[in-house]
Design an enzyme around this catalytic site. Structure first.
Site, PDB file in Angstrom:
ATOM      1  N   SER A 141       0.855  -1.195   0.000  1.00 12.62           N
ATOM      2  CA  SER A 141       0.000   0.000   0.000  1.00 12.62           C
ATOM      3  C   SER A 141       0.886   1.239   0.000  1.00 12.62           C
ATOM      4  O   SER A 141       1.996   1.214   0.555  1.00 12.62           O
ATOM      5  CB  SER A 141      -0.882   0.013   1.247  1.00 12.62           C
ATOM      6  OG  SER A 141      -1.527   1.269   1.388  1.00 12.62           O
ATOM      7  N   TYR A 155      -2.446  -0.869  10.206  1.00 11.29           N
ATOM      8  CA  TYR A 155      -2.555  -1.245   8.789  1.00 11.29           C
ATOM      9  C   TYR A 155      -1.265  -0.864   8.069  1.00 11.29           C
ATOM     10  O   TYR A 155      -0.705  -1.661   7.311  1.00 11.29           O
ATOM     11  CB  TYR A 155      -3.762  -0.544   8.151  1.00 11.29           C
ATOM     12  CG  TYR A 155      -3.925  -0.830   6.676  1.00 11.29           C
ATOM     13  CD1 TYR A 155      -4.452  -2.051   6.240  1.00 11.29           C
ATOM     14  CD2 TYR A 155      -3.547   0.104   5.710  1.00 11.29           C
ATOM     15  CE1 TYR A 155      -4.600  -2.319   4.882  1.00 11.29           C
ATOM     16  CE2 TYR A 155      -3.681  -0.159   4.357  1.00 11.29           C
ATOM     17  CZ  TYR A 155      -4.217  -1.373   3.941  1.00 11.29           C
ATOM     18  OH  TYR A 155      -4.352  -1.634   2.599  1.00 11.29           O
TER      19      TYR A 155
HETATM   20  P1  NDP Z   1     -11.626  -5.845  -0.968  1.00 10.55           P
HETATM   21  O1  NDP Z   1     -12.029  -5.820   0.468  1.00 10.55           O
HETATM   22  O2  NDP Z   1     -12.445  -5.114  -1.951  1.00 10.55           O
HETATM   23  O3  NDP Z   1     -11.495  -7.384  -1.442  1.00 10.55           O
HETATM   24  C1  NDP Z   1     -10.775  -8.248  -0.623  1.00 10.55           C
HETATM   25  C2  NDP Z   1     -10.564  -9.589  -1.281  1.00 10.55           C
HETATM   26  O4  NDP Z   1      -9.713 -10.357  -0.419  1.00 10.55           O
HETATM   27  C3  NDP Z   1     -11.836 -10.384  -1.443  1.00 10.55           C
HETATM   28  O5  NDP Z   1     -11.724 -11.224  -2.581  1.00 10.55           O
HETATM   29  C4  NDP Z   1     -11.873 -11.212  -0.150  1.00 10.55           C
HETATM   30  O6  NDP Z   1     -12.557 -12.463  -0.262  1.00 10.55           O
HETATM   31  C5  NDP Z   1     -10.410 -11.496   0.052  1.00 10.55           C
HETATM   32  N1  NDP Z   1     -10.110 -11.714   1.449  1.00 10.55           N
HETATM   33  C6  NDP Z   1     -10.268 -10.871   2.498  1.00 10.55           C
HETATM   34  N2  NDP Z   1      -9.915 -11.470   3.642  1.00 10.55           N
HETATM   35  C7  NDP Z   1      -9.518 -12.729   3.311  1.00 10.55           C
HETATM   36  C8  NDP Z   1      -9.082 -13.851   4.063  1.00 10.55           C
HETATM   37  N3  NDP Z   1      -8.962 -13.805   5.390  1.00 10.55           N
HETATM   38  N4  NDP Z   1      -8.800 -14.984   3.396  1.00 10.55           N
HETATM   39  C9  NDP Z   1      -8.907 -15.058   2.040  1.00 10.55           C
HETATM   40  N5  NDP Z   1      -9.345 -14.036   1.277  1.00 10.55           N
HETATM   41  C10 NDP Z   1      -9.642 -12.891   1.915  1.00 10.55           C
HETATM   42  O7  NDP Z   1     -10.106  -5.334  -0.994  1.00 10.55           O
HETATM   43  P2  NDP Z   1      -9.274  -4.578  -2.138  1.00 10.55           P
HETATM   44  O8  NDP Z   1      -9.497  -5.270  -3.433  1.00 10.55           O
HETATM   45  O9  NDP Z   1      -9.508  -3.139  -2.030  1.00 10.55           O
HETATM   46  O10 NDP Z   1      -7.792  -4.845  -1.617  1.00 10.55           O
HETATM   47  C11 NDP Z   1      -6.940  -5.849  -2.143  1.00 10.55           C
HETATM   48  C12 NDP Z   1      -5.535  -5.627  -1.589  1.00 10.55           C
HETATM   49  O11 NDP Z   1      -5.079  -4.325  -1.957  1.00 10.55           O
HETATM   50  C13 NDP Z   1      -5.426  -5.711  -0.070  1.00 10.55           C
HETATM   51  O12 NDP Z   1      -4.200  -6.311   0.281  1.00 10.55           O
HETATM   52  C14 NDP Z   1      -5.444  -4.245   0.346  1.00 10.55           C
HETATM   53  O13 NDP Z   1      -4.817  -4.052   1.591  1.00 10.55           O
HETATM   54  C15 NDP Z   1      -4.666  -3.623  -0.791  1.00 10.55           C
HETATM   55  N6  NDP Z   1      -4.874  -2.186  -0.983  1.00 10.55           N
HETATM   56  C16 NDP Z   1      -6.121  -1.687  -1.316  1.00 10.55           C
HETATM   57  C17 NDP Z   1      -6.286  -0.341  -1.514  1.00 10.55           C
HETATM   58  C18 NDP Z   1      -7.598   0.286  -1.889  1.00 10.55           C
HETATM   59  O14 NDP Z   1      -7.672   1.522  -1.897  1.00 10.55           O
HETATM   60  N7  NDP Z   1      -8.625  -0.482  -2.233  1.00 10.55           N
HETATM   61  C19 NDP Z   1      -5.154   0.597  -1.357  1.00 10.55           C
HETATM   62  C20 NDP Z   1      -3.900  -0.029  -1.023  1.00 10.55           C
HETATM   63  C21 NDP Z   1      -3.794  -1.371  -0.839  1.00 10.55           C
HETATM   64  P3  NDP Z   1     -14.156 -12.590   0.078  1.00 10.55           P
HETATM   65  O15 NDP Z   1     -14.853 -11.894  -1.081  1.00 10.55           O
HETATM   66  O16 NDP Z   1     -14.413 -14.042   0.114  1.00 10.55           O
HETATM   67  O17 NDP Z   1     -14.384 -11.871   1.359  1.00 10.55           O
END
Ligand code: NDP
Length: 246
Positions: A141, A155
């Site tokens: 991030s 975080y």
């Molecule tokens: P979302 O919350 O939109 O999606 C999260 C995804 O990760 C879903 O597919 C979810 O599965 C899965 N997930 C969450 N927890 C678990 C778990 N314990 N085990 C397995 N799968 C899990 O997140 P984003 O797409 O926004 O974020 C993706 C990555 O990018 C993360 O690492 C986040 O920290 C990082 N990020 C995001 C930013 C943003 O602005 N969006 C900015 C910077 C970094 P399910 O649908 O089954 O819950």
């Protein structure tokens, strides 16, 4: 462009958001793609359907990143299902904000387990499967570099841990011809960080490009790092944040 033809990838947390964007972009570039998810069975199936509609193999694996055994199992299942593994994308992550003094142990553990320990364990499980030209790409991030507000401490800590993990592992795996890199998104419009939220209205004025990014913006960086054009890049962090950290 089929720069990833014949390559086999695992993208964690790819039932929606950035992970789903990455999975589809890798499939567009010619890769077969396995994904993990925690709860979203239907959305994971839809992503796999979209991968298969592109003529690639797709596989959905339910695996909670907080569970060490599930993380290892998911890597082995992906390699078995796709006939090997060339690319690991550590994308699954959770966000949890608030003053440190108010964060109970369970929430601190959840952040560390999903955002850090699962990345370490997935890489550890993937290494025996990866050959020369293998790729480990993690999603950090922009907050892992700069912490622009209060309440982001834990975080940000989990994401900055991935910087040194990426650098160290690049040194460990360089002799085996495996590259290890980090992509650091800024604000991206997903369920985690919707572009129409109150928080977004505070973030956008500090972003030179004046808008949120889309999952496709991060997927493009990952696809580049996964491909042959990035074969001399390792131990690096690419920030894709609309200039937020500039
Ligand atoms: P979302 O919350 O939109 O999606 C999260 C995804 O990760 C879903 O597919 C979810 O599965 C899965 N997930 C969450 N927890 C678990 C778990 N314990 N085990 C397995 N799968 C899990 O997140 P984003 O797409 O926004 O974020 C993706 C990555 O990018 C993360 O690492 C986040 O920290 C990082 N990020 C995001 C930013 C943003 O602005 N969006 C900015 C910077 C970094 P399910 O649908 O089954 O819950």
């Amino acid at each position: 462009m089929n720069s990833l033809a014949g390559r086999r990838a695992l993208v964690t947390g790819a039932s929606r958001g950035i992970g789903a964007g990455i999975a589809l972009a890798l499939a567009d570039a010619g890769a077969d793609v396995a994904i993990t998810y925690e709860r979203s069975v239907d959305r994971a199936a839809a992503v796999v359907g979209a991968i298969e509609a592109k003529g690639r193999r797709g596989l959905a694996i339910q695996a909670d990143s907080a569970d060490p055994a599930a993380v290892k199992r998911s890597v082995d299942e992906a390699a078995l299902g796709l006939g090997g593994l060339d690319i690991l994308v550590n994308n699954a992550g959770i966000a949890d904000f608030g003053p440190l003094v108010d964060l109970p142990l369970e929430r601190i553990d959840a952040l560390l387990n999903v955002n850090v320990r699962a990345v370490v364990l997935a890489a550890q499980a993937a290494i025996p499967h990866l050959g020369r030209g293998g790729r480990i790409i993690s999603i950090g991030s922009s907050l892992g570099v700069q912490v622009p507000a209060a309440g982001l401490t834990m975080y940000a800590l989990t994401k900055s841990a991935l910087v040194s993990f990426t650098r160290g592992l690049a040194r460990d795996l360089g002799p085996q011809g495996i590259t290890v890199n980090l992509v650091q998104p800024g604000p991206i419009d997903t369920d985690m960080n919707p572009a129409d939220s109150e928080m977004a209205q505070m973030i956008i004025p500090h972003t030179p490009l004046g808008r949120y990014g889309r999952p496709e913006d991060i997927a493009a960086a990952v696809t580049f790092l996964a491909g042959p054009s990035a074969s001399f890049m390792t131990g690096s962090a690419m920030t894709v944040d609309g200039g937020y950290n500039a």
